[in-house]
Enzyme design. Structure first.
Site, mmCIF file in Angstrom:
data_model
loop_
_atom_site.group_PDB
_atom_site.id
_atom_site.type_symbol
_atom_site.label_atom_id
_atom_site.label_comp_id
_atom_site.label_asym_id
_atom_site.label_seq_id
_atom_site.Cartn_x
_atom_site.Cartn_y
_atom_site.Cartn_z
ATOM 1 N N LYS A 286 0.833 -1.213 0.000
ATOM 2 C CA LYS A 286 0.000 0.000 0.000
ATOM 3 C C LYS A 286 0.864 1.258 0.000
ATOM 4 O O LYS A 286 0.695 2.147 -0.840
ATOM 5 C CB LYS A 286 -0.923 -0.019 1.217
ATOM 6 C CG LYS A 286 -1.867 -1.208 1.272
ATOM 7 C CD LYS A 286 -2.760 -1.159 2.476
ATOM 8 C CE LYS A 286 -1.997 -1.354 3.769
ATOM 9 N NZ LYS A 286 -1.363 -2.687 3.861
ATOM 10 N N LEU A 288 4.061 1.379 -0.679
ATOM 11 C CA LEU A 288 4.926 1.340 -1.867
ATOM 12 C C LEU A 288 4.208 1.887 -3.087
ATOM 13 O O LEU A 288 4.802 2.600 -3.907
ATOM 14 C CB LEU A 288 5.385 -0.100 -2.109
ATOM 15 C CG LEU A 288 6.353 -0.295 -3.275
ATOM 16 C CD1 LEU A 288 7.679 0.390 -2.986
ATOM 17 C CD2 LEU A 288 6.577 -1.788 -3.539
ATOM 18 N N HIS A 423 12.351 -8.147 -7.390
ATOM 19 C CA HIS A 423 13.353 -8.222 -6.326
ATOM 20 C C HIS A 423 14.558 -9.076 -6.704
ATOM 21 O O HIS A 423 15.614 -8.964 -6.045
ATOM 22 C CB HIS A 423 12.705 -8.779 -5.054
ATOM 23 C CG HIS A 423 11.695 -7.851 -4.447
ATOM 24 N ND1 HIS A 423 12.038 -6.676 -3.835
ATOM 25 C CD2 HIS A 423 10.333 -7.917 -4.383
ATOM 26 C CE1 HIS A 423 10.949 -6.055 -3.401
ATOM 27 N NE2 HIS A 423 9.906 -6.785 -3.733
ATOM 28 N N HIS A 505 7.359 -37.798 16.376
ATOM 29 C CA HIS A 505 6.291 -36.809 16.214
ATOM 30 C C HIS A 505 6.254 -36.301 14.770
ATOM 31 O O HIS A 505 5.191 -36.283 14.128
ATOM 32 C CB HIS A 505 6.521 -35.654 17.186
ATOM 33 C CG HIS A 505 5.457 -34.603 17.158
ATOM 34 N ND1 HIS A 505 4.460 -34.510 18.106
ATOM 35 C CD2 HIS A 505 5.218 -33.593 16.273
ATOM 36 C CE1 HIS A 505 3.665 -33.496 17.821
ATOM 37 N NE2 HIS A 505 4.102 -32.916 16.712
ATOM 38 N N GLU A 506 7.406 -35.902 14.252
ATOM 39 C CA GLU A 506 7.457 -35.374 12.885
ATOM 40 C C GLU A 506 7.203 -36.476 11.858
ATOM 41 O O GLU A 506 6.607 -36.227 10.801
ATOM 42 C CB GLU A 506 8.810 -34.699 12.624
ATOM 43 C CG GLU A 506 9.104 -33.513 13.521
ATOM 44 C CD GLU A 506 8.049 -32.435 13.401
ATOM 45 O OE1 GLU A 506 7.432 -32.305 12.316
ATOM 46 O OE2 GLU A 506 7.817 -31.715 14.391
ATOM 47 N N HIS A 509 3.467 -36.785 11.477
ATOM 48 C CA HIS A 509 2.931 -35.759 10.579
ATOM 49 C C HIS A 509 3.165 -36.138 9.120
ATOM 50 O O HIS A 509 2.265 -36.036 8.273
ATOM 51 C CB HIS A 509 3.605 -34.403 10.860
ATOM 52 C CG HIS A 509 3.085 -33.707 12.075
ATOM 53 N ND1 HIS A 509 1.752 -33.408 12.256
ATOM 54 C CD2 HIS A 509 3.737 -33.232 13.177
ATOM 55 C CE1 HIS A 509 1.596 -32.779 13.411
ATOM 56 N NE2 HIS A 509 2.788 -32.665 13.998
ATOM 57 N N ASP A 580 -0.343 -27.580 17.324
ATOM 58 C CA ASP A 580 -1.207 -28.376 16.429
ATOM 59 C C ASP A 580 -2.634 -28.418 16.954
ATOM 60 O O ASP A 580 -3.599 -28.254 16.188
ATOM 61 C CB ASP A 580 -0.652 -29.792 16.290
ATOM 62 C CG ASP A 580 0.750 -29.807 15.706
ATOM 63 O OD1 ASP A 580 1.058 -28.905 14.896
ATOM 64 O OD2 ASP A 580 1.533 -30.709 16.054
#
Length: 718
Positions: A286, A288, A423, A505-506, A509, A580
């Protein structure tokens, strides 16, 4: 012979007296000369005369300046004297006096000054005076005698106490300063303020208050606006530097084109819009866009922040609004940009009790200036930016004031690709920037323009940290992880059992999302702590604008995969699933209370924002029904996830063990361990934009805005 002469002299005294009187009689002189002669012989009178001549001939400003210097020098000399006087004094305590000096027979004399404090002269340091304060003389004498008795000092060897009452400049100065600061200085200040105000009011031209100037504003500058007039060329940001919001750019270009070429609009009977509010989430561009407008506009651009109208003095905000619009009218045609307008444009308070009347007055003045009796044909376009358009007053949003509300949302995948091109342009890399921008756009769903700029900058910083000659693809991948997950903590020490828990745990997932159709595709899984978490699984979310209940349910199961894995393999749960569970609870409540996805509660939506009301928009019976339905949804998702992970128990075990060995697993490693995902995933830019009409963002301007930055005269020459 000599005798006769002597007798002659003695016999004729008249001649001698006559001569003497003749010589001693003063010569008659002019009185003025006598006075000058006296002054020449008197140095004090000569100095006074020279001082009077200097005082008569010197410039009054220089005279005041010299007087100020003399007064300041006098104050410095007095403070230096007080400082020198107190340099030889050392403050001690009663305990130090008794143990270090009195007990060791080092006290030479004790003097009680003004019955307030004691000065002690020590034998080992005769040039220094030790001081300490006392409550009263009787108590001091009693304590001193008791201490000397305990130390066994004989009466003949005891130090006698002397008393002095003297005038101390330091004490008197402190009292005078305290008295001045309490009474005299405030009285003088208010007297000066009243005199200056009366003088200012007398010198004010007739009708100056109607133009927005107040006597306080002329005295202190409180009522003057701090708006800055930006000339063309002072800002190097242009519209080509703004990407991802083409529709908003077209709206702003139309404002600038109207100011530069009003003829073609007026021929059709169009009136110039008064203003536009640019709103949207933070980081979407905005401000910018406003900078680009200032850089492109060939008309004066006036910039001000909404917080600059807030002051502790009553009436200052309204005065600054008047002064700002007066400045804008002098520079018309021009563009006025008010950043963060929610600071002064909030909804007015419903009652005076607890309301902010000063903010209401400032808003009222803004409303009058934007669409009052004095705003006809001013050719001033007002732009404003805010990310809180929901709190603005409705009177400010109506047509005639802010005619347009331009919303800039988060960029889609095409917009992100355009932003990455902007960029990536100044970065040093051997990669193809066009294809790199598309690849990065596909990996950053939900990123704002500021996030994209941050990713590019972080990639350059990571490359410099690695001493690389150019930025590689791995640096961009690390930058995305840095922005999403936070800083990687390689030095954080985890106990072996904790590290094993994090790995399972991961792995839970990863396996859950791998075998659910509507779950997000897995990109990377790691057990190295980042930010606040101890491990993370990185996904590539599908950029959807509509979600079904099945898609939300699969996402909930993916979030519960870590907790379920802990339960299956360790038969215990930890606090690692708190984030989570929070997300799962929010998703479940959203289904029931907002999206109407519960058959039990029905097709209702209670979109109640937290903190806006103390009363729920439904009954206690409905609240109980909502809680039961939410708990049933979460329980069903938990049971489904438990069943899935028990069925894939060996895969979870294999993935967790590999995580303990390598700590990082990429998508190709997961495919090696779990096999190909049973569902087709979209991972490339071309797959995401397929069926959307074009692969690039549409940047073509409407026919009437082509050549928008050219004036009518330059078009005629062309």
């Amino acid at each position: 012979m000599g005798c006769s002469e002597k007798k002659l002299e003695e016999s004729n005294p008249s001649s001698d007296n006559k001569n003497t009187s003749k010589e001693d009689t003063p010569r008659k002189k002019d009185s003025k000369n006598d006075k000058n002669l006296g002054e020449e012989n008197d140095p004090i009178k000569m100095f006074t005369k020279k001082l009077a001549e200097w005082d008569k001939n010197i410039n009054p400003d220089d005279k005041n300046r010299i007087q100020s210097i003399v007064i300041l020098a006098g104050i410095v000399i007095i403070l230096h004297y007080l400082n020198q006087k107190n340099q030889n004094k050392k403050k001690i305590t009663w305990k130090e006096f008794t143990t270090q000096y009195l007990a060791t027979n080092l006290v030479e004399s004790i003097v009680v000054k003004n019955e307030k404090y004691v000065e002690v002269k020590a034998k080992n340091v005769p040039s220094q005076i030790l001081t300490f304060s006392i409550g009263n003389v009787a108590s001091f004498e009693r304590n001193l005698e008791q201490v000397q008795n305990e130390l066994g000092i004989s009466p003949t060897d005891r130090v006698l106490v002397q008393y002095e009452t003297s005038w101390d400049l330091f004490d008197v100065g402190s009292s005078v300063i305290s008295y001045l600061s309490t009474w005299i200085i405030p009285i003088l200040f208010f007297a000066y303020l009243a005199t200056a105000l009366r003088k200012t009011m007398g010198n004010m031209p007739k009708g100056v208050q109607q133009r927005g100037k107040s006597p306080f504003g002329s005295m202190f500058g409180f009522g003057e606006s701090s708006a800055k007039v930006v000339k063309q060329g002072e800002i190097d940001v242009q519209f080509k530097d703004v990407a991802g919001c083409e529709e908003a750019k077209i709206e702003i270009m139309e404002f600038v084109n109207f100011l530069k070429n009003p003829g073609k609009y007026e021929e059709l009977g169009a009136k110039i819009p008064k203003g536009a509010i640019i709103s949207g989430p933070p980081g979407t561009g905005k401000t910018l866009l406003a900078k680009a407008t200032a850089g492109e506009a060939s008309v004066p651009f006036i910039s001000v922040s909404g917080s600059e109208f807030q002051e502790m003095f009553v009436g200052v905000g309204a005065s600054r609004v008047r002064d700002m619009f007066s400045l804008a009218r002098k520079n018309a045609p021009c563009i006025l940009f008010i950043d963060e307008i929610d600071a002064i444009g909030r909804k007015r308070s419903g009652s005076s009790i607890g309301g902010n009347s000063e903010a209401d007055n400032t808003l009222n003045q803004l409303l009058v200036e934007m669409d009052g009796f004095n705003t006809v044909g001013t050719n001033v376009v007002i732009l404003s930016g805010t990310n809180r358009a929901d709190v603005l007053d409705p009177a400010l949003m109506r047509p005639g004031r802010f005619d347009r509300q331009i919303y800039i949302g988060l960029p889609d995948i095409k917009g992100r690709a355009s932003i990455f091109k902007v960029h990536l342009a100044p970065l040093k890399t051997d990669l193809d920037k066009i294809s790199l921008s598309k690849k990065m756009a596909a990996r950053t769903p939900g990123f704002s323009g500021a996030d994209v700029a941050n990713v590019c900058n972080e990639a350059a910083l990571i490359a410099a940290r690695d001493a690389a000659n150019s930025i590689d693809e791995k640096h961009f991948a690390a930058a995305i992880e840095r922005v999403i997950g936070g800083l990687e903590k390689k030095t954080q020490v985890l106990q072996p059992n904790e590290k094993k828990t994090v790995a399972y745990h991961e792995a839970g997932h990863a396996v859950t999302t791998w075998f659910l159709e509507h779950a997000d595709p897995l990109i990377k899984v790691s057990i190295v702590p980042r930010g606040k978490g101890l491990g993370y699984a990185m996904y590539q979310p599908k950029e959807l604008y509509l979600y079904t209940s099945e898609q939300i349910f699969d996402r909930m199961c993916g979030l519960l995969g870590g907790r379920c894995s802990e339960k299956i393999f360790f038969d215990r749960i930890t606090t690692g699933a708190q984030d989570d569970l929070q997300k799962v609870t929010q998703m479940a409540y959203a289904q029931v209370t907002q999206y109407g996805m519960s058959d039990l509660v029905g097709q209702v939506s209670f979109n109640q924002e937290s903190g806006t009301s103390f009363q729920k928009p439904y009954s206690e019976a409905t609240a109980k029904l909502i809680d039961e339905e939410v708990r049933n949804i979460i329980t069903t998702a938990y049971e489904r996830t438990i069943a899935l992970l028990q069925d894939k128990r060996d895969l979870v075990e294999k993935l967790a063990q590999r995580l303990l060995e390598q700590e990082h697993l990429e998508r190709k490693d997961v495919i090696e361990l779990l096999g190909e995902r049973p569902y087709k995933d979209k991972t490339t830019y071309e797959e995401f934009v397929e069926g959307t009409g074009s692969e690039e963002e549409v940047t073509e301007l409407p026919e009437g805005l082509k050549g928008w930055n050219e004036t009518a005269s330059s078009k005629a020459e062309t």
